[in-house]
Design a protein around this motif. Structure first.
Motif, mmCIF file in Angstrom:
data_model
loop_
_atom_site.group_PDB
_atom_site.id
_atom_site.type_symbol
_atom_site.label_atom_id
_atom_site.label_comp_id
_atom_site.label_asym_id
_atom_site.label_seq_id
_atom_site.Cartn_x
_atom_site.Cartn_y
_atom_site.Cartn_z
ATOM 1 N N LYS A 212 0.815 -1.114 -0.035
ATOM 2 C CA LYS A 212 0.039 0.022 -0.196
ATOM 3 C C LYS A 212 0.645 1.219 -0.007
ATOM 4 C CE LYS A 212 -0.390 -0.676 4.998
ATOM 5 N NZ LYS A 212 -1.512 -0.734 6.259
ATOM 6 N N GLN A 213 0.252 2.313 -0.162
ATOM 7 C CA GLN A 213 1.243 3.663 -0.303
ATOM 8 C C GLN A 213 0.598 4.539 0.614
ATOM 9 O OE1 GLN A 213 1.079 5.902 -4.154
ATOM 10 N NE2 GLN A 213 3.032 6.212 -3.998
ATOM 11 N N LEU A 214 1.464 5.439 1.387
ATOM 12 C CA LEU A 214 0.965 6.332 2.203
ATOM 13 C C LEU A 214 0.546 7.605 1.600
ATOM 14 C CD1 LEU A 214 3.758 6.151 5.018
ATOM 15 C CD2 LEU A 214 1.672 5.053 4.901
ATOM 16 N N PRO A 215 -0.084 8.513 2.363
ATOM 17 C CA PRO A 215 -0.700 9.715 1.651
ATOM 18 C C PRO A 215 0.593 10.746 0.985
ATOM 19 C CG PRO A 215 -1.964 9.247 3.606
ATOM 20 C CD PRO A 215 -0.806 8.397 3.625
ATOM 21 N N ASP A 216 1.789 10.306 1.556
ATOM 22 C CA ASP A 216 2.754 11.390 0.842
ATOM 23 C C ASP A 216 3.098 11.176 -0.368
ATOM 24 O OD1 ASP A 216 4.628 9.047 0.803
ATOM 25 O OD2 ASP A 216 5.611 9.412 2.604
ATOM 26 N N GLY A 217 2.382 10.118 -1.155
ATOM 27 C CA GLY A 217 2.583 10.039 -2.506
ATOM 28 C C GLY A 217 3.848 9.211 -2.773
ATOM 29 N N TRP A 218 4.749 8.853 -1.867
ATOM 30 C CA TRP A 218 5.968 8.232 -2.058
ATOM 31 C C TRP A 218 6.139 6.864 -1.271
ATOM 32 C CZ3 TRP A 218 9.379 9.150 -5.793
ATOM 33 C CH2 TRP A 218 9.261 10.547 -6.622
ATOM 34 N N THR A 219 5.859 6.860 -0.007
ATOM 35 C CA THR A 219 6.176 5.901 0.768
ATOM 36 C C THR A 219 5.359 4.479 0.565
ATOM 37 O OG1 THR A 219 6.642 7.301 2.549
ATOM 38 C CG2 THR A 219 6.466 4.845 3.042
ATOM 39 N N ILE A 220 6.011 3.399 0.043
ATOM 40 C CA ILE A 220 5.531 2.074 -0.022
ATOM 41 C C ILE A 220 5.684 1.455 1.361
ATOM 42 C CG2 ILE A 220 5.423 0.076 -1.653
ATOM 43 C CD1 ILE A 220 4.373 2.824 -3.025
ATOM 44 N N LEU A 221 4.752 0.687 1.551
ATOM 45 C CA LEU A 221 4.759 -0.452 2.735
ATOM 46 C C LEU A 221 4.022 -1.658 2.555
ATOM 47 C CD1 LEU A 221 3.002 0.705 5.953
ATOM 48 C CD2 LEU A 221 2.656 1.978 3.767
ATOM 49 N N THR A 222 4.268 -2.601 3.354
ATOM 50 C CA THR A 222 3.465 -3.986 3.093
ATOM 51 C C THR A 222 2.070 -3.571 3.728
ATOM 52 O OG1 THR A 222 4.235 -4.613 5.327
ATOM 53 C CG2 THR A 222 5.593 -5.246 3.476
ATOM 54 N N ALA A 223 1.142 -4.442 3.024
ATOM 55 C CA ALA A 223 -0.313 -4.421 3.373
ATOM 56 C C ALA A 223 -0.382 -4.815 4.811
ATOM 57 C CB ALA A 223 -1.097 -4.864 2.369
ATOM 58 N N ASP A 224 0.285 -5.912 5.195
ATOM 59 C CA ASP A 224 0.241 -6.391 6.588
ATOM 60 C C ASP A 224 1.223 -5.825 7.680
ATOM 61 O OD1 ASP A 224 2.676 -7.509 5.957
ATOM 62 O OD2 ASP A 224 2.013 -9.528 5.970
ATOM 63 N N ASN A 225 1.872 -4.885 7.186
ATOM 64 C CA ASN A 225 2.892 -4.016 8.249
ATOM 65 C C ASN A 225 3.887 -5.060 8.924
ATOM 66 O OD1 ASN A 225 1.646 -1.568 8.187
ATOM 67 N ND2 ASN A 225 -0.080 -2.322 9.296
ATOM 68 N N GLN A 226 4.005 -6.260 7.924
ATOM 69 C CA GLN A 226 5.259 -6.899 8.352
ATOM 70 C C GLN A 226 6.596 -6.425 7.699
ATOM 71 O OE1 GLN A 226 5.082 -11.223 9.384
ATOM 72 N NE2 GLN A 226 3.060 -11.418 8.430
ATOM 73 N N PRO A 227 7.910 -6.855 8.186
ATOM 74 C CA PRO A 227 9.055 -6.308 7.566
ATOM 75 C C PRO A 227 9.160 -6.689 6.242
ATOM 76 C CG PRO A 227 9.219 -7.241 9.654
ATOM 77 C CD PRO A 227 8.023 -7.626 9.438
ATOM 78 N N SER A 228 9.886 -5.727 5.488
ATOM 79 C CA SER A 228 10.272 -5.807 4.016
ATOM 80 C C SER A 228 11.749 -5.555 3.787
ATOM 81 C CB SER A 228 9.600 -5.331 3.141
ATOM 82 O OG SER A 228 9.885 -5.080 1.917
ATOM 83 N N ALA A 229 12.547 -6.280 2.935
ATOM 84 C CA ALA A 229 13.911 -6.219 2.751
ATOM 85 C C ALA A 229 14.011 -6.047 1.212
ATOM 86 C CB ALA A 229 14.623 -7.540 3.134
ATOM 87 N N HIS A 230 15.179 -5.083 1.147
ATOM 88 C CA HIS A 230 15.456 -4.555 -0.307
ATOM 89 C C HIS A 230 17.003 -4.542 -0.495
ATOM 90 C CE1 HIS A 230 15.464 -0.618 -2.968
ATOM 91 N NE2 HIS A 230 15.672 -1.730 -3.597
ATOM 92 N N PHE A 231 17.407 -5.221 -1.572
ATOM 93 C CA PHE A 231 18.990 -5.171 -1.836
ATOM 94 C C PHE A 231 19.057 -4.996 -3.369
ATOM 95 C CE2 PHE A 231 18.702 -7.482 2.251
ATOM 96 C CZ PHE A 231 20.002 -7.077 2.696
ATOM 97 N N GLU A 232 20.255 -4.217 -3.904
ATOM 98 C CA GLU A 232 20.208 -3.958 -5.065
ATOM 99 C C GLU A 232 21.615 -3.761 -5.321
ATOM 100 O OE1 GLU A 232 18.514 -0.146 -7.978
ATOM 101 O OE2 GLU A 232 18.586 -0.103 -6.059
ATOM 102 N N HIS A 233 22.029 -4.334 -6.685
ATOM 103 C CA HIS A 233 23.306 -4.154 -7.387
ATOM 104 C C HIS A 233 22.917 -3.666 -8.782
ATOM 105 C CE1 HIS A 233 26.574 -5.309 -4.811
ATOM 106 N NE2 HIS A 233 26.267 -6.528 -4.552
ATOM 107 N N ASN A 234 24.276 -2.933 -9.303
ATOM 108 C CA ASN A 234 24.297 -2.625 -10.750
ATOM 109 C C ASN A 234 25.102 -3.531 -11.127
ATOM 110 O OD1 ASN A 234 24.587 1.041 -9.593
ATOM 111 N ND2 ASN A 234 22.595 -0.473 -9.872
#
Length: 271
Positions: A212-234
């Protein structure tokens, strides 16, 4: 349209990517209970500018800061604020840099003090899935091969794979073709070509894949409010094989972590 890069352009992207890598390394020891994400954002902006680059996210699509800071149930695109981090939090830090006309862009999810065992496992598996995906980025394969590898690896642990947010090509623009989802079927999607550069970035949830997305128009969070992980490489496709342009080496040095996970994808040893 996929835009292959020359070897010279790949080296310029590598320079921008390494500025991001070193910025994340500078931030790593500062991530502790009591620090605010705005404080970390300021450190990052100064470090990027001190290395002759511009913060890649600041002003991009009107984003207000240099870092996307996404703690706990936030998946991505969190806006830095004055709320102090707390013991047991996790926080995804996504950073970009623009230098000599080309972008670097990658992310790491940090632990704040001691985190719950199930959360630590989520981070471990998500990072491992990143490398499972990178292995499939080679001549003859397609977007779906990378996507399937990430999805298969993480869903075996019962995790939710975010659908609406994807990795992407990288170059003179932050977001180029092709889109690089973290779910899919082998043999599907655009074919990889020599010289292409992509950002591969699994976004994996402890619970549901829904967001789901917060009203700030940017922040994305899980629908069940459980943790999420994010890793990224180029990663660049060079001589038919994946070559890392970014590195977590500086993070590991700052945190006293030993790792050989990048060795098979690394053409250069960084100082």
């Amino acid at each position: 349209m996929i835009i292959p890069k020359t070897q010279e352009e790949i080296e310029i992207i590598r320079e921008s990517a390494l500025i991001v890598s070193k910025t994340l390394g500078v931030l790593a020891p500062e991530i502790k209970p009591g620090v605010t994400t705005l404080q970390l954002d300021k450190i990052a902006e100064e470090h990027i500018r001190d290395h002759g680059a511009q913060p890649g996210f600041l002003g991009l699509y009107d984003f207000p800061n240099s870092l996307c800071m996404s703690p706990n149930a936030q998946v991505v695109h969190g806006i830095p604020n004055d709320k102090p981090l707390e013991e047991g939090d996790i926080i995804s830090i996504d950073c970009g840099a623009l230098k000599n006309g080309f972008y670097g862009d990658h992310a790491y999810t940090f632990e704040v003090g001691e985190v719950a065992p199930e959360t630590r496992k989520l981070l471990k598996v998500t990072k491992e899935s990143l490398y499972e995906g990178i292995k499939e980025f080679r001549t003859g394969n397609r977007v779906g091969d990378v996507a399937f590898a990430i999805q298969n690896y993480t869903e075996q642990h019962g995790y939710g794979v975010v659908r609406e947010l994807v990795g992407h090509g990288l170059g003179r623009k932050m977001h180029e073709d092709p889109e690089m989802p973290n779910y899919g079927k082998r043999g599907r999607g655009k074919k990889f070509v020599e010289g292409m550069v992509v950002a591969i970035e699994p976004m994996i949830n402890l619970g549901t894949k829904r967001i789901k997305q917060l009203p700030d128009g940017w922040t994305i969070l899980t629908a069940d409010n459980q943790p999420s992980a994010h890793f990224e490489h180029n990663v660049a496709l060079v001589d038919g094989r994946p070559e890392l342009l970014s590195t977590f080496k500086y993070i590991y040095e700052a945190l006293g972590i030993e790792s050989t996970e990048e060795d098979q994808f690394r053409a250069k040893i960084y100082d």
